[in-house]
Design a protein around this motif. Structure first.
Motif, PDB file in Angstrom:
ATOM      1  N   GLU A 130       0.850  -1.206   0.043  1.00 24.34           N
ATOM      2  CA  GLU A 130      -0.083  -0.070   0.221  1.00 24.34           C
ATOM      3  C   GLU A 130       0.752   1.383  -0.094  1.00 24.34           C
ATOM      4  O   GLU A 130       0.315   2.156  -0.004  1.00 24.34           O
ATOM      5  CB  GLU A 130      -1.183   0.061   1.280  1.00 24.34           C
ATOM      6  N   GLY A 131       2.100   1.355   0.190  1.00 19.96           N
ATOM      7  CA  GLY A 131       2.947   2.280   0.266  1.00 19.96           C
ATOM      8  C   GLY A 131       3.215   3.049   1.342  1.00 19.96           C
ATOM      9  O   GLY A 131       3.392   4.375   1.290  1.00 19.96           O
TER      10      GLY A 131
ATOM     11  N   ILE B 273       7.033   3.919   7.281  1.00 18.12           N
ATOM     12  CA  ILE B 273       6.889   3.384   8.864  1.00 18.12           C
ATOM     13  C   ILE B 273       6.373   4.132   9.709  1.00 18.12           C
ATOM     14  O   ILE B 273       5.460   3.532  10.624  1.00 18.12           O
ATOM     15  CB  ILE B 273       8.652   3.044   9.076  1.00 18.12           C
ATOM     16  N   ARG B 274       6.340   5.292   9.545  1.00 23.09           N
ATOM     17  CA  ARG B 274       5.504   6.177  10.541  1.00 23.09           C
ATOM     18  C   ARG B 274       4.276   6.143  10.170  1.00 23.09           C
ATOM     19  O   ARG B 274       3.439   6.057  11.200  1.00 23.09           O
ATOM     20  CB  ARG B 274       5.867   7.729  10.251  1.00 23.09           C
ATOM     21  N   GLY B 275       3.617   5.700   9.266  1.00 29.51           N
ATOM     22  CA  GLY B 275       2.229   5.476   8.773  1.00 29.51           C
ATOM     23  C   GLY B 275       1.803   4.086   9.042  1.00 29.51           C
ATOM     24  O   GLY B 275       0.751   4.075  10.144  1.00 29.51           O
TER      25      GLY B 275
ATOM     26  N   ALA C 121      -6.290  -4.138   3.364  1.00 25.45           N
ATOM     27  CA  ALA C 121      -5.405  -3.295   3.934  1.00 25.45           C
ATOM     28  C   ALA C 121      -6.165  -1.923   3.356  1.00 25.45           C
ATOM     29  O   ALA C 121      -6.484  -1.693   2.365  1.00 25.45           O
ATOM     30  CB  ALA C 121      -3.876  -3.094   3.447  1.00 25.45           C
ATOM     31  N   ARG C 122      -6.210  -1.048   4.253  1.00 28.48           N
ATOM     32  CA  ARG C 122      -6.797   0.443   3.869  1.00 28.48           C
ATOM     33  C   ARG C 122      -5.865   1.055   2.860  1.00 28.48           C
ATOM     34  O   ARG C 122      -4.641   1.087   3.170  1.00 28.48           O
ATOM     35  CB  ARG C 122      -7.455   0.977   4.962  1.00 28.48           C
ATOM     36  N   LYS C 123      -6.458   1.807   1.876  1.00 25.92           N
ATOM     37  CA  LYS C 123      -5.662   2.433   1.176  1.00 25.92           C
ATOM     38  C   LYS C 123      -5.297   3.931   1.809  1.00 25.92           C
ATOM     39  O   LYS C 123      -6.003   4.586   2.520  1.00 25.92           O
ATOM     40  CB  LYS C 123      -6.497   2.963  -0.120  1.00 25.92           C
ATOM     41  N   ARG C 124      -4.345   4.222   1.119  1.00 27.20           N
ATOM     42  CA  ARG C 124      -3.767   5.610   1.710  1.00 27.20           C
ATOM     43  C   ARG C 124      -4.739   6.756   1.229  1.00 27.20           C
ATOM     44  O   ARG C 124      -5.104   6.678   0.071  1.00 27.20           O
ATOM     45  CB  ARG C 124      -2.308   6.096   1.323  1.00 27.20           C
ATOM     46  N   ASP C 125      -4.858   7.656   1.950  1.00 25.73           N
ATOM     47  CA  ASP C 125      -5.727   8.735   1.626  1.00 25.73           C
ATOM     48  C   ASP C 125      -4.798  10.244   2.020  1.00 25.73           C
ATOM     49  O   ASP C 125      -3.563  10.116   2.603  1.00 25.73           O
ATOM     50  CB  ASP C 125      -6.951   8.742   2.388  1.00 25.73           C
ATOM     51  N   ALA C 126      -5.754  11.140   1.823  1.00 29.50           N
ATOM     52  CA  ALA C 126      -4.968  12.669   2.103  1.00 29.50           C
ATOM     53  C   ALA C 126      -4.564  12.541   3.485  1.00 29.50           C
ATOM     54  O   ALA C 126      -3.357  13.462   3.633  1.00 29.50           O
ATOM     55  CB  ALA C 126      -5.920  13.734   1.643  1.00 29.50           C
TER      56      ALA C 126
END
Length: 176
Positions: A65-66, A69-71, A94-99
């Motif tokens: 998902e990109g 590490i902090r995320g 896995a949830r997608k990254r958002d803004a």
């Protein structure tokens, strides 16, 4: 011989299963305090099935998902270890990254990035850079000693041998 699903795994087995080098798993242990393999004599690591699921979830978030590490640390803190482990088991997507994820990772929203400041100083003219700082001019370097004829001949022979070896290696690679 395959192990039972509830058996402990060594670091090499987990690294192979996750397709990551062993040093990456050791690094993740330093960044994610939730990863706690058992350590036996000599420092050998043994991962429990829950540890492996958690590592699979972390890998999916980082590589799939990109996330940074902090995320992933934030997801572990906000959603919990079981949520990330369930991603590793394939029970939860896995949830997608958002803004919001991008913002928390320090990535500005589109159109809100700050322009880098321009440096407005000029470099000193060529050849004067050592003097620009007020230092002394460098001492003249003595000319390197000239090689003897026998040294030159030895280097030429070595170069010829290397060229022949390169040709042999190239022929072997093409023949395979």
């Amino acid at each position: 011989m395959d192990k039972a699903p509830e058996a402990f795994r060594t670091i090499s087995e987990v690294a192979e299963e996750l397709d990551v080098p062993q040093h990456v798993l050791r690094f993740w242990e330093t960044r994610f305090g939730q990863i706690k393999p058992m350590k036996r004599g000599g420092g050998r690591r043994f991962y429990r099935p829950n540890d492996v699921d958690l590592l699979k979830g972390i890998r999916a978030l980082l590589y799939g998902e990109g996330y940074t590490i902090r995320g992933v640390q934030r997801i572990l803190r906000e959603e919990g270890v079981q949520q990330v482990a369930s991603i590793g088991r394939g029970e939860t997507a896995a949830r997608k990254r958002d803004a919001r994820d991008l913002e928390l990772d320090g990535v500005p929203a589109p159109g809100r990035a700050l322009q880098a400041p321009r440096i407005k100083r000029q470099a000193p003219p060529l050849g004067l850079a050592p003097f620009a700082r007020g230092g002394e001019p460098p001492a003249a370097q003595p000319a390197p000693p000239r090689m003897s004829d026998s040294q030159v001949q030895s280097l030429r022979l070595a170069l010829a041998e290397l060229g022949a070896a390169r040709k042999l290696l190239g022929a072997d690679e093409q023949g395979e």
